[in-house]
Motif scaffolding. Sequence first.
Motif, mmCIF file in Angstrom:
data_model
loop_
_atom_site.group_PDB
_atom_site.id
_atom_site.type_symbol
_atom_site.label_atom_id
_atom_site.label_comp_id
_atom_site.label_asym_id
_atom_site.label_seq_id
_atom_site.Cartn_x
_atom_site.Cartn_y
_atom_site.Cartn_z
ATOM 1 N N PRO A 122 3.303 -28.713 6.015
ATOM 2 C CA PRO A 122 2.884 -29.072 4.654
ATOM 3 C C PRO A 122 2.186 -27.945 3.912
ATOM 4 C CG PRO A 122 1.529 -30.170 6.312
ATOM 5 C CD PRO A 122 2.690 -29.569 7.042
ATOM 6 N N GLN A 123 1.579 -27.014 4.633
ATOM 7 C CA GLN A 123 0.885 -25.894 3.997
ATOM 8 C C GLN A 123 1.773 -24.650 3.889
ATOM 9 O OE1 GLN A 123 -2.017 -26.744 2.765
ATOM 10 N NE2 GLN A 123 -1.804 -28.735 3.792
ATOM 11 N N ASN A 124 3.018 -24.800 4.332
ATOM 12 C CA ASN A 124 3.918 -23.642 4.361
ATOM 13 C C ASN A 124 5.298 -24.094 3.864
ATOM 14 O OD1 ASN A 124 5.105 -21.189 4.828
ATOM 15 N ND2 ASN A 124 4.897 -21.235 7.055
ATOM 16 N N GLN A 158 22.646 -22.339 -1.717
ATOM 17 C CA GLN A 158 21.289 -21.831 -1.563
ATOM 18 C C GLN A 158 20.853 -21.893 -0.109
ATOM 19 O OE1 GLN A 158 19.692 -24.502 -4.892
ATOM 20 N NE2 GLN A 158 18.377 -22.696 -5.107
ATOM 21 N N ALA A 159 20.149 -20.866 0.310
ATOM 22 C CA ALA A 159 19.557 -20.826 1.640
ATOM 23 C C ALA A 159 18.044 -20.858 1.480
ATOM 24 C CB ALA A 159 19.986 -19.570 2.384
ATOM 25 N N PHE A 160 17.413 -21.828 2.103
ATOM 26 C CA PHE A 160 15.961 -21.955 2.068
ATOM 27 C C PHE A 160 15.416 -21.732 3.472
ATOM 28 C CE2 PHE A 160 17.595 -24.707 -1.304
ATOM 29 C CZ PHE A 160 16.850 -24.281 -2.397
ATOM 30 N N GLY A 161 14.185 -21.286 3.544
ATOM 31 C CA GLY A 161 13.615 -21.040 4.850
ATOM 32 C C GLY A 161 12.132 -21.308 4.918
ATOM 33 N N VAL A 162 11.673 -21.581 6.124
ATOM 34 C CA VAL A 162 10.247 -21.609 6.454
ATOM 35 C C VAL A 162 9.982 -20.378 7.317
ATOM 36 C CG1 VAL A 162 8.402 -22.804 7.676
ATOM 37 C CG2 VAL A 162 10.070 -24.116 6.340
ATOM 38 N N GLY A 166 6.019 -14.135 9.342
ATOM 39 C CA GLY A 166 7.047 -13.211 8.908
ATOM 40 C C GLY A 166 8.423 -13.448 9.481
ATOM 41 N N ARG A 167 8.547 -14.370 10.424
ATOM 42 C CA ARG A 167 9.828 -14.665 11.063
ATOM 43 C C ARG A 167 10.453 -15.909 10.440
ATOM 44 N NH1 ARG A 167 11.570 -18.216 15.144
ATOM 45 N NH2 ARG A 167 9.445 -19.052 15.237
ATOM 46 N N LEU A 168 11.737 -15.828 10.112
ATOM 47 C CA LEU A 168 12.463 -17.002 9.644
ATOM 48 C C LEU A 168 12.657 -17.948 10.821
ATOM 49 C CD1 LEU A 168 14.068 -18.552 7.476
ATOM 50 C CD2 LEU A 168 16.076 -17.183 8.132
ATOM 51 N N HIS A 207 23.406 -14.289 15.401
ATOM 52 C CA HIS A 207 22.958 -12.925 15.670
ATOM 53 C C HIS A 207 21.477 -12.768 15.338
ATOM 54 C CE1 HIS A 207 22.337 -8.637 14.580
ATOM 55 N NE2 HIS A 207 23.127 -8.419 15.605
ATOM 56 N N TYR A 208 21.060 -13.322 14.206
ATOM 57 C CA TYR A 208 19.649 -13.225 13.830
ATOM 58 C C TYR A 208 18.764 -13.902 14.875
ATOM 59 C CZ TYR A 208 15.324 -13.747 11.207
ATOM 60 O OH TYR A 208 14.002 -13.701 10.823
ATOM 61 N N VAL A 209 19.171 -15.086 15.322
ATOM 62 C CA VAL A 209 18.369 -15.824 16.294
ATOM 63 C C VAL A 209 18.215 -15.048 17.595
ATOM 64 C CG1 VAL A 209 18.263 -17.918 17.715
ATOM 65 C CG2 VAL A 209 18.969 -18.068 15.321
ATOM 66 N N PHE A 210 19.305 -14.470 18.073
ATOM 67 C CA PHE A 210 19.280 -13.831 19.396
ATOM 68 C C PHE A 210 18.813 -12.381 19.373
ATOM 69 C CE2 PHE A 210 22.774 -16.973 20.804
ATOM 70 C CZ PHE A 210 21.809 -17.880 21.243
ATOM 71 N N THR A 211 18.533 -11.832 18.193
ATOM 72 C CA THR A 211 18.081 -10.438 18.129
ATOM 73 C C THR A 211 16.724 -10.285 17.454
ATOM 74 O OG1 THR A 211 19.297 -10.032 16.059
ATOM 75 C CG2 THR A 211 20.423 -9.506 18.134
ATOM 76 N N ASN A 212 16.094 -11.382 17.039
ATOM 77 C CA ASN A 212 14.788 -11.306 16.377
ATOM 78 C C ASN A 212 13.740 -12.132 17.111
ATOM 79 O OD1 ASN A 212 15.029 -9.891 13.506
ATOM 80 N ND2 ASN A 212 16.935 -10.932 13.932
#
Length: 212
Positions: A122-124, A158-162, A166-168, A207-212
């Motif tokens: 809720p705060q992010n 649209q792509a939204f993220g939490v 600093g990490r998606l 790729h993003y998941v397995f390399t970040n």
Amino acid sequence: MRKITLLFILSGWLANGQEIALLKYNGGGDWYANPTSLPNLIKFCNQNINTRIALKPATVEPSSPDLYSFPMVHMTGHGNVVFNASDSENLRNYLNGGGFLHIDDNYGMDKFVRKEIEKLFPQNPMVEIPATHAIFQKPNPFPDGLPKIHEHDGKRPQAFGVFLNGRLALLYTFETDLGDGWEDPEVNNDPEPVRQKALRMGANIVHYVFTN
């Protein structure tokens, strides 16, 4: 608590290797929609980006301790979504500990799932992810950001993220329907270039998941 959770997650990933699971949520929505999409995406990734993901994705519930066995969890559907207090707490700990949740609106989920995402952090609040983000850069470049796969309401994709430290950690894809593009060709009769576009974007997510 966070350190313990992170160690639990890491030990689960080391034991199980590269795995992707489908989230079986409550509320009556069809969490099981697009049954061929994840297997096809996994096959594409194994063939094109050198992953070794189990070809048959697991199914996991949001409150289950098994959630911590999977570095990536995928969620889709057309209808209602409800995270109870236990679901929200477990998902929150999973994401804070390094897990990744991809939610793909299969058309009709949006008005329900946004409220549940707000429960988690809720705060992010979610923010729109710019086309310059790493998830759109490699291994397949998408200079304009999230591709449009299905028409839906004719709005732009649209792509939204939490973002957590600093990490998606949570990706919500809206007005694109990547999962429909991952399905077997005869399911939606998408032209092959459209399917390939969806699969390449899916490979970027993996790729993003397995390399970040």
